[in-house]
Enzyme design. Structure first.
Site, PDB file in Angstrom:
ATOM      1  N   GLY A 185       0.798  -1.215   0.000  1.00  7.83           N
ATOM      2  CA  GLY A 185       0.000   0.000   0.000  1.00  7.83           C
ATOM      3  C   GLY A 185       0.828   1.261   0.000  1.00  7.83           C
ATOM      4  O   GLY A 185       0.275   2.365  -0.033  1.00  7.83           O
TER       5      GLY A 185
ATOM      6  N   HIS B 248      -0.424   5.164   7.281  1.00  5.45           N
ATOM      7  CA  HIS B 248      -1.251   3.981   7.529  1.00  5.45           C
ATOM      8  C   HIS B 248      -2.673   4.365   7.919  1.00  5.45           C
ATOM      9  O   HIS B 248      -3.334   3.645   8.658  1.00  5.45           O
ATOM     10  CB  HIS B 248      -0.642   3.118   8.647  1.00  5.45           C
ATOM     11  CG  HIS B 248       0.686   2.542   8.315  1.00  5.45           C
ATOM     12  ND1 HIS B 248       1.864   3.027   8.846  1.00  5.45           N
ATOM     13  CD2 HIS B 248       1.029   1.535   7.479  1.00  5.45           C
ATOM     14  CE1 HIS B 248       2.877   2.320   8.367  1.00  5.45           C
ATOM     15  NE2 HIS B 248       2.394   1.415   7.536  1.00  5.45           N
TER      16      HIS B 248
ATOM     17  N   GLY C 132     -17.788  21.025 -19.776  1.00  4.12           N
ATOM     18  CA  GLY C 132     -18.166  22.166 -18.953  1.00  4.12           C
ATOM     19  C   GLY C 132     -17.289  23.391 -19.053  1.00  4.12           C
ATOM     20  O   GLY C 132     -17.515  24.359 -18.327  1.00  4.12           O
TER      21      GLY C 132
ATOM     22  N   SER D 210     -11.344  24.867 -29.489  1.00  6.84           N
ATOM     23  CA  SER D 210     -12.077  26.042 -29.967  1.00  6.84           C
ATOM     24  C   SER D 210     -11.150  27.245 -30.102  1.00  6.84           C
ATOM     25  O   SER D 210     -11.273  28.031 -31.048  1.00  6.84           O
ATOM     26  CB  SER D 210     -13.239  26.369 -29.026  1.00  6.84           C
ATOM     27  OG  SER D 210     -12.766  26.638 -27.727  1.00  6.84           O
TER      28      SER D 210
ATOM     29  N   THR E  92     -20.996  21.127 -34.268  1.00  9.62           N
ATOM     30  CA  THR E  92     -19.887  21.903 -33.719  1.00  9.62           C
ATOM     31  C   THR E  92     -20.184  23.379 -33.936  1.00  9.62           C
ATOM     32  O   THR E  92     -21.217  23.745 -34.500  1.00  9.62           O
ATOM     33  CB  THR E  92     -18.549  21.559 -34.416  1.00  9.62           C
ATOM     34  OG1 THR E  92     -18.581  22.039 -35.764  1.00  9.62           O
ATOM     35  CG2 THR E  92     -18.276  20.058 -34.407  1.00  9.62           C
TER      36      THR E  92
END
Length: 590
Positions: free
Chosen positions: A59, A224, A415, A462, A516
């Site tokens: 881990g 941990h 977005g 764009s 578009t």
């Protein structure tokens, strides 16, 4: 809330496969599956070197198995997630998986389970007649001496620097005594502090109810899931200041682990606890470096950033500072030289050569402000006051449309369309309103200035399309310069726009019908060229945008967005909508 989704549900299988992968990415390694030991192949290890062995719970990847390789560790024993390997695993690593003729340094992190199990293995190794030394790395300054008590400091991110130093020293022929004492010396000059925004979830376990509230950060975080020393609301700037104070304030009797005086030199390590993006980690490194210089007059000799010792996908980072004390071992064996020494381990990611670091003392490179490309004057004219009025109205309408564009793009894209258009429109509007910009009736000059602004403020697809289109528009306008004053009427604009559409087609396959911004741009340009009527052109752009509601996306980000049944017939293409609003504002101001 901690991320609880994982691709693996069986933690045992996960650990075994992760360890085995190291033999795939570094063929000089071997894997003892039964004992979860990664070790260097005996046929690639130089004879007569001290063996360095570490390890710990899984881990923490790439630690510790990811540091096995030439110039670093000789073997690593892994436990289950966040649990120490047992003493038998470590004993096998020390006695059977490495060349131990010159001795073995067993060097885990300072956690109770690790100390007991690695310590027991060290004693078994000694009892078998193998020269063995044991040292538990303890660099955490987040927990003070009082709270740490008899257990002492934990071992966290900075311990990686010690592993690298002793690994390089062993590779260079250092004796067991030298390697052991150098580990102690490095530890005495090392301090680290970690912070995190959330605890982590262990695959295969039930989610915990222990969460760090939104807006708070836990300072002094371990590796941990254990709590830190303080939980507070703070900014990144203040957080870094607190962490550096805990590391460097030698007037604090509870945390005076290292001292610093003018002339002391340091190495800085900024370690990702596993869940931060490289973008954020890089921003954190910049802030740490800035505060070290401003508040402590420290300019680190080395700045090492990356993912070295993690807490699964912990949403945090640790800061470590190693003071460069004299090892007394002579040329080639200083802390800095040992850190710079090459290592062939997948977890060690510090690729900058020593010679390159010399540039840190070189004068900064002066970056001169780029000048707009020089353009000869043009005879194509348009009253600048009219440009400011008409274009300003169009830009303001586009800016006002940003919330709606963003709403549409949140449904069918990522977005950011509305914000990008607003940023570009506002920058052009600022140019028009800037009296010092020296805009004039030469419309080619004015549009060219607008191009520069768009190129510098709008990015992404764009932004590139707008920049290409406007550059072509400049050329289209200039081509109509007859050598005498030429009014920029609808004939001139229509012809220039027709050329721009043609030029744009060389760089994008997008056509009307692909859903578009082209679905608004082309109808406007073609209608203006054919009818010489701005109002009719704006209407055509609006109708083109409306038509996109019923189109299936074949280009752009919307191609990858599911749930079409929910928005087809309702949501237009956001880019087309924003451009249509611009054209509507343009026509309305005439």
């Amino acid at each position: 809330m901690a991320q609880t989704k994982h691709f693996f549900s069986d933690p045992t299988h996960l650990v075994h496969t992760a360890l085995n992968s190291l033999t795939l990415t570094n063929p000089s390694l071997a894997f003892d599956r039964e004992n979860k030991i990664i070790f260097r192949r005996p046929d690639v290890v130089r004879k007569g070197k001290v063996a360095i062995i570490s390890g710990g719970g899984s881990g923490h990847e790439p630690a510790f198995a990811g540091f096995v390789g030439q110039g670093l560790l000789d073997a690593s024993a892994a436990g289950t997630i966040f649990a120490s390997p047992n003493a038998e695993q470590i004993r096998i690593a020390a006695m059977e998986r490495v060349n131990n003729e010159q001795g073995v340094l067993i060097i885990p992190m300072n956690y109770t389970g690790d100390v007991l199990n690695f310590g027991m293995a060290a004693e078994k190794s000694r009892a078998a007649g193998i020269k063995t030394e044991f040292f538990a790395i303890n660099d955490d300054a987040g927990v003070g001496k009082t709270k740490g008590g008899k257990v002492g400091r934990r071992g966290i991110g900075g311990g990686v620097l010690i592993l690298k130093i002793v690994g390089a020293l062993a590779e260079a022929g250092g004796s067991l005594e030298e390697v052991y004492k150098t580990a102690q010396l490095a530890n005495e000059n090392l301090a680290s502090v970690g912070s995190s925004l959330e605890h982590v979830h262990v695959p295969g376990r039930e989610p915990s109810d222990d969460h760090i509230p939104e807006g708070e950060v836990e300072i002094g975080m371990g590796i941990h899931n254990e709590p830190g020393s303080t939980r507070t609301k703070t900014t990144l700037v203040d957080l870094v200041a607190t962490m550096l104070l805990q590391i460097l304030d030698h007037n604090d009797p509870d945390r005076s682990y290292i001292t610093h005086s003018p002339g002391d030199k340091f190495v800085l390590l900024v370690n990702n606890l596993g869940g931060l993006s490289t973008l954020e980690l890089s921003g954190i490194t910049d802030e740490v470096y800035r505060q070290l210089g401003k508040s402590y007059q420290i300019k680190p000799e080395r700045v090492i950033q990356g993912t070295f010792l993690t807490s699964l996908n912990g949403l945090g980072f640790s800061i470590s500072l190693l003071k460069l004390a004299d090892t007394g071992l002579g040329p080639g064996k200083s802390f800095l030289e040992l850190l710079d020494a090459p290592a062939e381990a997948v977890g060690w990611s510090a690729p900058i050569k020593p010679a390159t670091w010399e540039y840190r003392n070189a004068p900064g490179i002066e970056v001169k402000r780029a000048k707009p490309a020089e353009q000869p004057p043009s005879n194509v004219k348009l009253d600048i006051a009219k440009v400011r009025k008409v274009l300003g109205a169009a830009l303001k309408r586009m800016i006002d449309a940003e919330p709606q564009i963003t709403r549409y793009d949140t449904i069918v894209g990522d977005g950011d369309c509305g914000v990008g258009l607003k940023r570009g429109a506002q920058a052009v509007l600022d140019l028009l309103n800037d009296a010092s910009a020296n805009l004039n009736d030469d419309i080619v000059h004015t549009v060219n200035r607008i191009v520069t602004v768009v190129e510098n403020t709008m990015d992404g697809t764009s932004g590139a399309i707008y920049a290409i289109f406007l550059n072509a528009l400049v050329h289209g306008l200039r081509e109509q310069d007859k050598g005498t004053e030429t009014p920029a009427d609808t004939d001139v604009w229509g012809t220039a726009l027709k050329y721009s559409i043609s030029a744009l087609g060389k760089y994008t396959p997008a056509q009307v019908g692909d859903r578009t911004m082209i679905d608004a741009l082309v109808p406007f340009a073609q209608t203006l060229a054919d009818k010489r009527d701005v109002h009719a052109a704006a209407k055509a752009a609006e109708e083109g945008t409306e038509a996109t509601k019923h189109m299936k996306a074949s280009l752009g980000r919307a191609v990858y967005v599911g749930g079409e049944q929910e928005w087809v017939g309702k949501v237009p293409d956001p880019g087309a909508y924003g451009l249509s609003e611009f054209f509507t504002g343009l026509a309305g101001a005439l």
